[in-house]
Design a protein around this motif. Structure first.
Motif, PDB file in Angstrom:
ATOM      1  N   UNK A 152      23.218  45.191  41.523  1.00  0.00           N
ATOM      2  CA  UNK A 152      24.141  44.787  40.471  1.00  0.00           C
ATOM      3  C   UNK A 152      25.217  45.842  40.257  1.00  0.00           C
ATOM      4  N   UNK A 153      26.011  45.727  39.200  1.00  0.00           N
ATOM      5  CA  UNK A 153      27.052  46.718  38.897  1.00  0.00           C
ATOM      6  C   UNK A 153      26.446  48.086  38.597  1.00  0.00           C
ATOM      7  N   UNK A 154      26.992  49.123  39.209  1.00  0.00           N
ATOM      8  CA  UNK A 154      26.440  50.466  39.069  1.00  0.00           C
ATOM      9  C   UNK A 154      27.490  51.452  38.582  1.00  0.00           C
ATOM     10  N   UNK A 155      27.018  52.467  37.850  1.00  0.00           N
ATOM     11  CA  UNK A 155      27.856  53.566  37.391  1.00  0.00           C
ATOM     12  C   UNK A 155      27.553  54.768  38.272  1.00  0.00           C
ATOM     13  N   UNK A 156      28.597  55.381  38.799  1.00  0.00           N
ATOM     14  CA  UNK A 156      28.452  56.513  39.713  1.00  0.00           C
ATOM     15  C   UNK A 156      29.091  57.765  39.122  1.00  0.00           C
ATOM     16  N   UNK A 157      28.471  58.904  39.413  1.00  0.00           N
ATOM     17  CA  UNK A 157      29.039  60.194  39.044  1.00  0.00           C
ATOM     18  C   UNK A 157      28.762  61.175  40.173  1.00  0.00           C
ATOM     19  N   UNK A 158      29.833  61.679  40.763  1.00  0.00           N
ATOM     20  CA  UNK A 158      29.731  62.694  41.818  1.00  0.00           C
ATOM     21  C   UNK A 158      28.751  62.317  42.930  1.00  0.00           C
ATOM     22  N   UNK A 159      28.835  61.055  43.383  1.00  0.00           N
ATOM     23  CA  UNK A 159      28.082  60.643  44.565  1.00  0.00           C
ATOM     24  C   UNK A 159      26.687  60.140  44.320  1.00  0.00           C
ATOM     25  N   UNK A 160      26.322  59.873  43.067  1.00  0.00           N
ATOM     26  CA  UNK A 160      24.991  59.335  42.785  1.00  0.00           C
ATOM     27  C   UNK A 160      25.083  58.277  41.696  1.00  0.00           C
ATOM     28  N   UNK A 161      24.180  57.331  41.735  1.00  0.00           N
ATOM     29  CA  UNK A 161      24.113  56.300  40.708  1.00  0.00           C
ATOM     30  C   UNK A 161      23.454  56.900  39.467  1.00  0.00           C
ATOM     31  N   UNK A 162      24.111  56.743  38.316  1.00  0.00           N
ATOM     32  CA  UNK A 162      23.569  57.292  37.072  1.00  0.00           C
ATOM     33  C   UNK A 162      23.361  56.216  36.007  1.00  0.00           C
ATOM     34  N   UNK A 163      23.795  54.982  36.281  1.00  0.00           N
ATOM     35  CA  UNK A 163      23.630  53.941  35.273  1.00  0.00           C
ATOM     36  C   UNK A 163      24.114  52.596  35.765  1.00  0.00           C
ATOM     37  N   UNK A 164      24.277  51.680  34.805  1.00  0.00           N
ATOM     38  CA  UNK A 164      24.737  50.322  35.093  1.00  0.00           C
ATOM     39  C   UNK A 164      25.813  49.942  34.093  1.00  0.00           C
ATOM     40  N   UNK A 188      20.563  62.347  29.386  1.00  0.00           N
ATOM     41  CA  UNK A 188      20.856  63.771  29.323  1.00  0.00           C
ATOM     42  C   UNK A 188      21.267  64.377  30.643  1.00  0.00           C
ATOM     43  N   UNK A 189      21.421  63.548  31.662  1.00  0.00           N
ATOM     44  CA  UNK A 189      21.623  64.091  33.000  1.00  0.00           C
ATOM     45  C   UNK A 189      23.053  64.212  33.476  1.00  0.00           C
ATOM     46  N   UNK A 190      24.036  63.858  32.650  1.00  0.00           N
ATOM     47  CA  UNK A 190      25.421  63.890  33.135  1.00  0.00           C
ATOM     48  C   UNK A 190      26.326  64.826  32.333  1.00  0.00           C
ATOM     49  N   UNK A 191      25.918  65.207  31.140  1.00  0.00           N
ATOM     50  CA  UNK A 191      26.739  66.110  30.337  1.00  0.00           C
ATOM     51  C   UNK A 191      27.925  65.408  29.703  1.00  0.00           C
ATOM     52  N   UNK A 192      28.587  66.127  28.808  1.00  0.00           N
ATOM     53  CA  UNK A 192      29.735  65.545  28.090  1.00  0.00           C
ATOM     54  C   UNK A 192      30.896  65.228  29.028  1.00  0.00           C
ATOM     55  N   UNK A 193      31.137  66.125  29.977  1.00  0.00           N
ATOM     56  CA  UNK A 193      32.248  65.887  30.913  1.00  0.00           C
ATOM     57  C   UNK A 193      31.984  64.629  31.743  1.00  0.00           C
ATOM     58  N   UNK A 208      36.436  57.050  46.607  1.00  0.00           N
ATOM     59  CA  UNK A 208      35.983  56.997  45.225  1.00  0.00           C
ATOM     60  C   UNK A 208      36.477  58.168  44.379  1.00  0.00           C
ATOM     61  N   UNK A 209      36.571  59.340  44.948  1.00  0.00           N
ATOM     62  CA  UNK A 209      37.116  60.473  44.207  1.00  0.00           C
ATOM     63  C   UNK A 209      38.605  60.244  43.940  1.00  0.00           C
ATOM     64  N   UNK A 210      39.084  60.763  42.825  1.00  0.00           N
ATOM     65  CA  UNK A 210      40.465  60.492  42.408  1.00  0.00           C
ATOM     66  C   UNK A 210      41.506  60.738  43.477  1.00  0.00           C
ATOM     67  N   UNK A 211      41.447  61.895  44.135  1.00  0.00           N
ATOM     68  CA  UNK A 211      42.462  62.236  45.134  1.00  0.00           C
ATOM     69  C   UNK A 211      42.357  61.397  46.399  1.00  0.00           C
ATOM     70  N   UNK A 212      41.228  60.721  46.601  1.00  0.00           N
ATOM     71  CA  UNK A 212      41.029  59.935  47.823  1.00  0.00           C
ATOM     72  C   UNK A 212      41.371  58.470  47.641  1.00  0.00           C
ATOM     73  N   UNK A 254      37.822  68.009  45.225  1.00  0.00           N
ATOM     74  CA  UNK A 254      38.106  69.206  44.435  1.00  0.00           C
ATOM     75  C   UNK A 254      37.699  69.046  42.981  1.00  0.00           C
ATOM     76  N   UNK A 255      37.652  67.812  42.498  1.00  0.00           N
ATOM     77  CA  UNK A 255      37.353  67.547  41.098  1.00  0.00           C
ATOM     78  C   UNK A 255      36.164  66.604  40.967  1.00  0.00           C
ATOM     79  N   UNK A 256      35.431  66.684  39.855  1.00  0.00           N
ATOM     80  CA  UNK A 256      34.366  65.712  39.616  1.00  0.00           C
ATOM     81  C   UNK A 256      34.956  64.317  39.457  1.00  0.00           C
TER      82      UNK A 256
END
Length: 395
Positions: free
Chosen positions: A325-337, A354-359, A23-27, A285-287
């Motif tokens: 259902x369809x999930x949104x992931x950020x750095x190894x955790x589900x944060x949305x749909x 408010x839990x993910x920040x602009x990046x 899932x991470x870009x380099x992988x 190495x990267x988010x």
């Protein structure tokens, strides 16, 4: 918790997931075969899940449909067949024998017995008749290469025979021999799903004779399947393993012992990793962010999900039968749909804005564009609709 066992925290579990699940870009992978081999199995109940799960993990997703169809229907390096928990999955073809012996045999015996019992209750022909029809249908399928149930019935008309199921009960129905028999043959590892009748999102399939494979020892096959899965999804609890495989707890424990699994401490209790996998694992190495489809093997990988999916969000993300259902992931955790609207737009919603920040939001937005880029105008509707997906899709 056992003394002396290494503690693996949530952060490390998420780091392992990022790389081992591609899932991470380099992988990210170069081909669908790499994705399937890394994950062991892709849920195949909803055909679109396979393609969306592959596309989310390819370095270049533009060829997702063409390359996945090549692997499934031309090279046959991947195969769609019944596996764990009597569910259809896509596996690397070289795992066919392992899946059949480790999970298929017990279910197959039960399904054939159930079919014969239902036919007998309805006064339908007996087991000898069914065996004749089966052999004739398999021969016809071998001649054709691939065929629908309707096409097979032209060669073997007895497949059209019908019988009453559950006569006199509220769920009484009419079953056709072809429908029930092909299902049994699928579980028995004699036939597999072939090319769909329509596009890659179609739920109507042709059938094909299953690839030849050796008959393996059940215990040995269970150990091999568990070893492969634990290498990708470890650490995992005994409950996770029992849930994912659909085996009895005695089978799980026997397989853990056979592969020399090592116990570790997790927040939810004792977990297991394969031998040699106890030491700390490096993360990406990267988010990273990912938009994963309904029934994705990562979202459905564990029974204990608190470490990547907050419990309070589950009613929005799962249907009544436990399908994610369809999930949104950020750095190894589900944060949305996320969902696709009728005009093809990919839309998403954070469950904790408010839990993910602009990046984080920027990474998710880029992934949404990435999905839109290769899916294009194709409309993809999950087979199992969930509350938040339906809301997002409706606009």
């Amino acid at each position: 918790m056992g003394e002396g066992q290494r503690y693996i925290d949530v952060a490390e579990r998420r780091a392992r997931l990022a790389l081992r699940h591609r899932l991470a870009g380099a992988a990210r992978a170069a081909a669908p075969e790499e994705v399937a081999d890394s994950l062991v199995a892709l849920h195949g109940t909803d055909p679109a899940t396979v393609y969306l799960a592959v596309g989310a993990r390819l370095a270049d997703p533009t060829g997702t449909v063409v390359e996945t169809e090549r692997a499934l229907y031309e090279d046959r390096s991947l195969v769609r067949m019944h596996g764990m928990r009597h569910t259809v999955f896509v596996f690397p073809t070289n795992l066919t024998a392992v899946v059949h012996a480790s999970t298929g045999l017990v279910v197959a015996a039960r399904e054939r017995a159930k079919l014969l019992k239902d036919m007998a209750k309805a006064g339908a022909p007996d087991a000898a008749w069914l065996k004749e029809v089966e052999e004739s249908a398999l021969a016809a399928l071998a001649r054709r290469g691939q065929a629908t149930a309707t096409e097979l019935a032209r060669d073997e008309p007895r497949l059209r025979e019908q019988f009453v199921y559950a006569a006199g009960k509220g769920y009484e129905g009419i079953h056709t021999v072809s429908t029930r028999l092909l299902k049994v043959l699928g579980v028995e590892g004699k036939v597999v799903r072939g090319r769909p009748l329509g596009s890659w999102t179609s739920t109507q399939f042709r059938w094909a004779v299953a690839p030849e494979h050796p008959e393996l020892d059940v215990a040995g096959a269970q150990a091999e399947l568990l070893r492969r899965w634990l290498a990708v999804c470890g650490p995992a609890t005994e409950g996770d393993l029992k849930w994912w495989t659909g085996w009895k707890v005695t089978d799980v424990r026997r397989a853990l012992a056979a592969v020399g699994a090592r116990a570790v401490r997790l927040d939810e209790g004792t977990g297991y990793v394969v031998e040699g996998d106890v030491d700390p694992a490096a993360g990406p190495a990267e988010p990273w962010a990912a938009l994963l489809p309904g029934l994705d093997p990562t979202a459905m990988g564990w029974q204990e999900r608190d470490w990547y999916l907050p419990r309070e969000w589950r009613p929005l993300l799962f249907d009544g039968s436990g399908n994610v259902g369809p999930t949104v992931w950020l750095d190894g955790r589900v944060v949305g749909a996320w969902a696709q609207r009728p005009d093809g737009e990919i839309v998403w919603r954070l469950l904790d804005p408010g839990g993910v920040g602009r990046e984080g939001e920027a990474l998710i937005a880029a992934e949404a564009e990435r999905v839109r880029g290769w899916v294009g105008a194709t409309k993809v509707t999950p087979r199992f609709r969930t509350p938040l997906e339906k809301e997002l899709a409706a606009g």
